[in-house]
Design a protein around this motif. Structure first.
Motif, PDB file in Angstrom:
ATOM      1  N   PHE A  27      -4.461   0.399   7.717  1.00 32.47           N
ATOM      2  CA  PHE A  27      -3.296   1.277   7.690  1.00 32.47           C
ATOM      3  C   PHE A  27      -1.986   0.504   7.829  1.00 32.47           C
ATOM      4  CE2 PHE A  27      -6.732   4.164   8.743  1.00 32.47           C
ATOM      5  CZ  PHE A  27      -6.470   5.230   7.902  1.00 32.47           C
ATOM      6  N   GLY A  28      -1.998  -0.557   8.631  1.00 33.27           N
ATOM      7  CA  GLY A  28      -0.783  -1.331   8.849  1.00 33.27           C
ATOM      8  C   GLY A  28      -0.515  -2.359   7.769  1.00 33.27           C
ATOM      9  N   GLU A  29      -1.484  -3.226   7.522  1.00 34.93           N
ATOM     10  CA  GLU A  29      -1.269  -4.323   6.570  1.00 34.93           C
ATOM     11  C   GLU A  29      -1.467  -3.895   5.113  1.00 34.93           C
ATOM     12  OE1 GLU A  29      -3.397  -7.863   7.727  1.00 34.93           O
ATOM     13  OE2 GLU A  29      -2.874  -7.572   9.840  1.00 34.93           O
ATOM     14  N   VAL A  30      -2.553  -3.206   4.820  1.00 31.19           N
ATOM     15  CA  VAL A  30      -2.828  -2.839   3.427  1.00 31.19           C
ATOM     16  C   VAL A  30      -1.922  -1.700   2.967  1.00 31.19           C
ATOM     17  CG1 VAL A  30      -4.553  -1.991   1.788  1.00 31.19           C
ATOM     18  CG2 VAL A  30      -5.202  -3.692   3.511  1.00 31.19           C
ATOM     19  N   LEU A  31      -1.892  -0.586   3.706  1.00 29.34           N
ATOM     20  CA  LEU A  31      -1.067   0.547   3.286  1.00 29.34           C
ATOM     21  C   LEU A  31       0.400   0.403   3.682  1.00 29.34           C
ATOM     22  CD1 LEU A  31      -3.415   3.616   3.852  1.00 29.34           C
ATOM     23  CD2 LEU A  31      -3.100   2.213   1.802  1.00 29.34           C
ATOM     24  N   GLU A  81       0.470   3.288 -10.110  1.00 27.51           N
ATOM     25  CA  GLU A  81      -0.125   2.125 -10.777  1.00 27.51           C
ATOM     26  C   GLU A  81       0.073   0.852  -9.953  1.00 27.51           C
ATOM     27  OE1 GLU A  81      -2.220   2.113 -13.409  1.00 27.51           O
ATOM     28  OE2 GLU A  81      -2.052   4.292 -13.181  1.00 27.51           O
ATOM     29  N   ALA A  82       1.251   0.681  -9.367  1.00 28.21           N
ATOM     30  CA  ALA A  82       1.492  -0.493  -8.517  1.00 28.21           C
ATOM     31  C   ALA A  82       0.612  -0.449  -7.275  1.00 28.21           C
ATOM     32  CB  ALA A  82       2.966  -0.576  -8.134  1.00 28.21           C
ATOM     33  N   LEU A  83       0.436   0.732  -6.706  1.00 24.98           N
ATOM     34  CA  LEU A  83      -0.441   0.851  -5.537  1.00 24.98           C
ATOM     35  C   LEU A  83      -1.876   0.516  -5.919  1.00 24.98           C
ATOM     36  CD1 LEU A  83      -1.101   1.596  -2.619  1.00 24.98           C
ATOM     37  CD2 LEU A  83      -1.309   3.972  -3.373  1.00 24.98           C
ATOM     38  N   LYS A  84      -2.336   0.968  -7.065  1.00 28.78           N
ATOM     39  CA  LYS A  84      -3.691   0.660  -7.503  1.00 28.78           C
ATOM     40  C   LYS A  84      -3.888  -0.860  -7.637  1.00 28.78           C
ATOM     41  CE  LYS A  84      -5.005   3.363 -10.981  1.00 28.78           C
ATOM     42  NZ  LYS A  84      -4.944   4.341 -12.095  1.00 28.78           N
ATOM     43  N   MET A  85      -2.901  -1.559  -8.182  1.00 32.15           N
ATOM     44  CA  MET A  85      -2.985  -3.022  -8.270  1.00 32.15           C
ATOM     45  C   MET A  85      -3.018  -3.641  -6.874  1.00 32.15           C
ATOM     46  SD  MET A  85      -0.737  -3.991 -11.712  1.00 32.15           S
ATOM     47  CE  MET A  85       0.501  -4.697 -10.700  1.00 32.15           C
ATOM     48  N   HIS A  86      -2.182  -3.116  -5.966  1.00 35.84           N
ATOM     49  CA  HIS A  86      -2.138  -3.609  -4.590  1.00 35.84           C
ATOM     50  C   HIS A  86      -3.492  -3.402  -3.899  1.00 35.84           C
ATOM     51  CE1 HIS A  86      -0.531  -4.517  -0.615  1.00 35.84           C
ATOM     52  NE2 HIS A  86      -1.047  -3.375  -0.196  1.00 35.84           N
ATOM     53  N   LEU A  87      -4.088  -2.232  -4.075  1.00 29.48           N
ATOM     54  CA  LEU A  87      -5.394  -1.967  -3.482  1.00 29.48           C
ATOM     55  C   LEU A  87      -6.450  -2.916  -4.051  1.00 29.48           C
ATOM     56  CD1 LEU A  87      -5.372   1.948  -3.471  1.00 29.48           C
ATOM     57  CD2 LEU A  87      -5.106   0.432  -1.484  1.00 29.48           C
ATOM     58  N   THR A  88      -6.433  -3.098  -5.359  1.00 30.85           N
ATOM     59  CA  THR A  88      -7.380  -4.010  -6.000  1.00 30.85           C
ATOM     60  C   THR A  88      -7.220  -5.427  -5.463  1.00 30.85           C
ATOM     61  OG1 THR A  88      -7.444  -2.654  -8.001  1.00 30.85           O
ATOM     62  CG2 THR A  88      -8.137  -4.955  -8.217  1.00 30.85           C
ATOM     63  N   ASN A  89      -5.990  -5.878  -5.321  1.00 29.15           N
ATOM     64  CA  ASN A  89      -5.721  -7.217  -4.781  1.00 29.15           C
ATOM     65  C   ASN A  89      -6.195  -7.370  -3.345  1.00 29.15           C
ATOM     66  OD1 ASN A  89      -4.589  -8.005  -7.199  1.00 29.15           O
ATOM     67  ND2 ASN A  89      -2.485  -7.636  -6.532  1.00 29.15           N
TER      68      ASN A  89
END
Length: 122
Positions: A27-31, A81-89
């Motif tokens: 929740f802190g670092e990823v989101l 779309e940017a969030l999806k890339m961030h989650l994938t990374n």
């Protein structure tokens, strides 16, 4: 009626005992939610609280633990779309969904198995 509902104060998700460090990463670092301090009187219960804008997410400890698989919070985002890339990374998997007219949305599960909907209105 003599009362009105003003807003949602917070959303609580459950997590197993001892999982605060994992919650801080997801929740802190990823989101990117900001951790906020719990009141002194509630710290003994464990868990961790986060905030973004005026919204709070409380991760509470539940024993025995069972994740919420159907009930879920839904977060509106800008630039899904940017969030999806961030989650994938960050090696966070998600499930795409196109069933809601006028919205692009995905579902993710937090590290504890709780379902979270993330959507962008188009």
């Amino acid at each position: 009626m003599s009362f009105i509902f003003k807003s949602i104060d917070h959303i609580q998700l459950a997590a197993p005992k001892g999982s605060e460090a994992v919650a801080r990463i997801f929740f802190g670092e990823v989101l990117g939610f900001q951790e906020i301090e719990k009141p002194e009187t509630l710290r003994k219960n464990g868990g961790v609280w986060f905030q973004f804008n005026n919204y709070q997410i409380h991760i509470g400890i539940e024993e025995p633990f069972a994740p919420a698989k159907k009930a879920h919070p839904a977060f509106e985002v800008e630039n899904l779309e940017a969030l999806k890339m961030h989650l994938t990374n960050n090696e966070v998997s998600f499930i795409g969904d196109t069933d809601l007219p006028g919205a692009n949305r995905i579902y993710v599960h937090d590290p504890f198995g709780n379902r979270i909907e993330i959507l962008e209105w188009i």
